[in-house]
Enzyme design. Structure first.
Site, PDB file in Angstrom:
ATOM      1  N   CYS A 135      24.962  62.091  38.127  1.00 50.25           N
ATOM      2  CA  CYS A 135      25.874  62.726  39.080  1.00 50.25           C
ATOM      3  C   CYS A 135      26.152  64.168  38.684  1.00 50.25           C
ATOM      4  O   CYS A 135      26.420  64.459  37.505  1.00 50.25           O
ATOM      5  CB  CYS A 135      27.185  61.943  39.148  1.00 50.25           C
ATOM      6  SG  CYS A 135      28.368  62.594  40.349  1.00 50.25           S
ATOM      7  N   CYS A 188      34.673  65.103  37.314  1.00 48.87           N
ATOM      8  CA  CYS A 188      35.340  63.970  37.944  1.00 48.87           C
ATOM      9  C   CYS A 188      35.930  63.060  36.869  1.00 48.87           C
ATOM     10  O   CYS A 188      35.336  62.875  35.805  1.00 48.87           O
ATOM     11  CB  CYS A 188      34.336  63.208  38.795  1.00 48.87           C
ATOM     12  SG  CYS A 188      34.965  61.694  39.523  1.00 48.87           S
ATOM     13  N   CYS A 193      33.370  58.450  36.010  1.00 54.14           N
ATOM     14  CA  CYS A 193      32.339  57.991  35.062  1.00 54.14           C
ATOM     15  C   CYS A 193      32.371  58.867  33.811  1.00 54.14           C
ATOM     16  O   CYS A 193      32.028  60.041  33.862  1.00 54.14           O
ATOM     17  CB  CYS A 193      30.965  58.055  35.708  1.00 54.14           C
ATOM     18  SG  CYS A 193      30.863  57.087  37.238  1.00 54.14           S
ATOM     19  N   CYS A 211      28.693  60.276  44.796  1.00 51.20           N
ATOM     20  CA  CYS A 211      29.155  59.173  43.960  1.00 51.20           C
ATOM     21  C   CYS A 211      28.034  58.150  43.858  1.00 51.20           C
ATOM     22  O   CYS A 211      27.418  57.780  44.861  1.00 51.20           O
ATOM     23  CB  CYS A 211      30.411  58.524  44.529  1.00 51.20           C
ATOM     24  SG  CYS A 211      31.098  57.248  43.450  1.00 51.20           S
ATOM     25  N   TYR A 257      47.918  33.250  38.018  1.00 47.18           N
ATOM     26  CA  TYR A 257      47.560  34.578  38.528  1.00 47.18           C
ATOM     27  C   TYR A 257      46.410  34.439  39.527  1.00 47.18           C
ATOM     28  O   TYR A 257      45.362  35.071  39.396  1.00 47.18           O
ATOM     29  CB  TYR A 257      47.182  35.521  37.394  1.00 47.18           C
ATOM     30  CG  TYR A 257      48.139  35.530  36.230  1.00 47.18           C
ATOM     31  CD1 TYR A 257      49.312  36.293  36.252  1.00 47.18           C
ATOM     32  CD2 TYR A 257      47.895  34.774  35.090  1.00 47.18           C
ATOM     33  CE1 TYR A 257      50.192  36.291  35.185  1.00 47.18           C
ATOM     34  CE2 TYR A 257      48.763  34.772  34.006  1.00 47.18           C
ATOM     35  CZ  TYR A 257      49.909  35.529  34.064  1.00 47.18           C
ATOM     36  OH  TYR A 257      50.785  35.524  33.000  1.00 47.18           O
ATOM     37  N   GLU A 293      50.869  32.221  41.856  1.00 46.13           N
ATOM     38  CA  GLU A 293      50.763  33.673  42.008  1.00 46.13           C
ATOM     39  C   GLU A 293      52.164  34.266  42.130  1.00 46.13           C
ATOM     40  O   GLU A 293      53.035  33.707  42.810  1.00 46.13           O
ATOM     41  CB  GLU A 293      49.928  34.020  43.242  1.00 46.13           C
ATOM     42  CG  GLU A 293      49.904  35.490  43.621  1.00 46.13           C
ATOM     43  CD  GLU A 293      49.462  36.396  42.486  1.00 46.13           C
ATOM     44  OE1 GLU A 293      50.056  37.481  42.342  1.00 46.13           O
ATOM     45  OE2 GLU A 293      48.521  36.017  41.754  1.00 46.13           O
ATOM     46  N   ASP A 322      43.775  34.428  35.002  1.00 50.71           N
ATOM     47  CA  ASP A 322      43.230  35.777  35.140  1.00 50.71           C
ATOM     48  C   ASP A 322      44.415  36.738  35.109  1.00 50.71           C
ATOM     49  O   ASP A 322      44.838  37.257  36.149  1.00 50.71           O
ATOM     50  CB  ASP A 322      42.445  35.896  36.441  1.00 50.71           C
ATOM     51  CG  ASP A 322      41.742  37.242  36.585  1.00 50.71           C
ATOM     52  OD1 ASP A 322      41.877  38.085  35.668  1.00 50.71           O
ATOM     53  OD2 ASP A 322      41.071  37.453  37.604  1.00 50.71           O
ATOM     54  N   CYS A 368      40.539  41.472  31.450  1.00 51.74           N
ATOM     55  CA  CYS A 368      40.092  42.819  31.798  1.00 51.74           C
ATOM     56  C   CYS A 368      40.513  43.817  30.729  1.00 51.74           C
ATOM     57  O   CYS A 368      40.393  45.029  30.947  1.00 51.74           O
ATOM     58  CB  CYS A 368      40.632  43.238  33.161  1.00 51.74           C
ATOM     59  SG  CYS A 368      42.446  43.330  33.227  1.00 51.74           S
TER      60      CYS A 368
END
Length: 421
Positions: free
Chosen positions: A62, A68, A71, A145, A282, A302, A346, A372
């Site tokens: 890119c 940016c 990335c 992108c 979750y 949730e 999660d 995550c």
């Protein structure tokens, strides 16, 4: 100063050792390289010259790389990126005390497959800059992108024109786009109030570009969004079950990445009949719920009201039962979790919080943890180890290409209690 790069750190920076043994993190350097660097303080440095480049060094794809804020490691080959992210997850689990070798599966997505994006925009002269922030800087106009779906990226030029004409845009705002099965779903936040002219322009834009819904809320607020324009029904399917996601709903970044996480969770379930219900924590709008329901009855919890309402509405005729619990303030109790055939969670970026202690108290035989954040995973995995759980399998998911983000699915089990004679 010339140094040799031995490994990669958690942020993707090259790791070198100084003569006194101290660690030096070099932004932009790769393992195996000899580089000259300029120290910037606090054990960090930046590359000045690459004397011997790594075979895994590639030219960034890119033209906006380095400007940016998206990335950050496009100079790193994708195979090296996957190995590094896999090592990051395994190091976190090893630091938690899970030192025994376990089977590891790694998966990596493809470029131009990302279906959701959070953008910011600002007036710059007679134009709108729409994109991501520079690090601690202004908005970088996203003129190209290599991670977004082409259909999503194609919306950006007309969006710039529309935002420029909106009276509600004084200086700028934010824009979230989800590419649902029904089409693009937009959540707009502006620094000015939404008036009749704004609504008319948004309705025209939605009709012209086949956008089922545009929602709005004031910039910087967490108010419930209001529908500013709607031209058709909004829907998205999870495993063949149609849901109606709220504005700004959480989706996995890519369809293939969602499938990879879902399959890793299903593979972690018992191969034989599951004894008891699956308790899902979750649950969101049902990303995993309806797939899990093909194996057993699912009790899905949730905390976000809008996501819960979406899940609840879609549960009819399925083996999913939805519950609304703020799992930090009102966790599912250990006495309930003790009866589960499996617990699937999660959690958010910060980890499982108060809910984890109830999992430990309940001692279900199987815990499937979708993470995550390797740092939060390390903390929660250490608590599970201390409670007698063993790590059985790890799947590493890389769907945030050229970034430092990584996800994983970990299976923890504990031995069943001895039978009474």
């Amino acid at each position: 100063m010339q140094v040799h790069i031995d490994a990669l750190g958690a942020e993707g920076h090259g790791l070198a050792r100084l003569p006194d043994g101290a660690a030096l993190f070099v932004a932009g350097a790769l393992p195996g390289e000899d580089v000259t660097v300029l120290p910037t303080g606090d054990g960090r440095a930046r590359v000045e010259t690459i004397i011997h480049p790594s075979a895994d060094r590639v030219a960034p794809v890119c033209d906006l790389f380095g400007e940016c804020g998206g990335c950050s490691v496009q100079y790193m080959s994708l195979p090296l990126s996957l190995r590094w992210k896999t090592d990051t997850v395994l190091r976190a689990l090893h630091a938690a005390g899970h030192a025994d070798p376990v089977p590891v599966t790694s998966w990596q997505g493809a470029p131009m497959t990302r279906r959701r994006v959070d953008l910011t925009f600002a007036r710059e002269g007679q134009a709108i800059a729409l994109g991501l922030h520079r690090k601690r800087g202004a908005v970088v106009d996203m003129t190209q992108c290599h991670v977004l779906e082409p259909a999503l990226f194609a919306l950006l030029p007309p969006l710039r024109q529309m935002l420029h004409s909106l009276p509600a845009v004084r200086r700028g705002g934010d824009l979230q786009i989800n590419m649902l099965d029904s089409g693009p779903d937009l959540l707009l936040a502006t620094d000015g109030p939404l008036g009749p002219d704004d609504r008319r322009l948004l309705a025209q834009f939605a009709g012209t570009h086949r956008i089922p819904r545009i929602s709005w809320r004031p910039h910087g607020s967490h108010d419930t969004p209001e529908t500013a324009a709607q031209t058709a029904g909004v829907w998205h399917e999870f495993c063949g079950v149609r849901t109606a996601p709220p504005p700004g709903a959480f989706l996995q970044p890519s369809r293939a990445g969602e499938d990879a996480i879902r399959q890793a969770v299903l593979d972690a379930l018992p191969t034989k009949r599951i004894k008891g219900d699956i308790i899902e924590l979750y649950a969101g709008c049902g990303t995993l719920s309806f797939a899990l329901a093909e194996r057993a009855r699912v009790m899905a919890y949730e905390g976000d009201w809008a996501a819960f309402a979406c899940l609840k509405q879609a549960c009819g005729g399925t083996r999913v039962q939805a519950f609304h619990n703020d799992l930090n303030r009102q966790p599912v109790m250990g006495t309930v979790l003790a009866k589960a055939g499996a617990v699937v969670l999660d959690p958010p970026h910060a980890g499982a919080g108060a809910q984890l202690q109830q999992i430990i108290d309940g001692r279900p035989l199987r815990v499937i943890y979708v993470s995550c954040n390797p740092t939060a995973l390390r903390r929660d995995a250490a608590a599970l180890l201390q409670a007698g759980y063993r790590l059985e399998h790890v799947t590493v998911i890389d769907q945030f290409l050229w970034s430092t983000e990584v996800e994983s699915v970990c299976l923890f089990t504990r031995p069943p209690p001895p039978r009474r004679r």
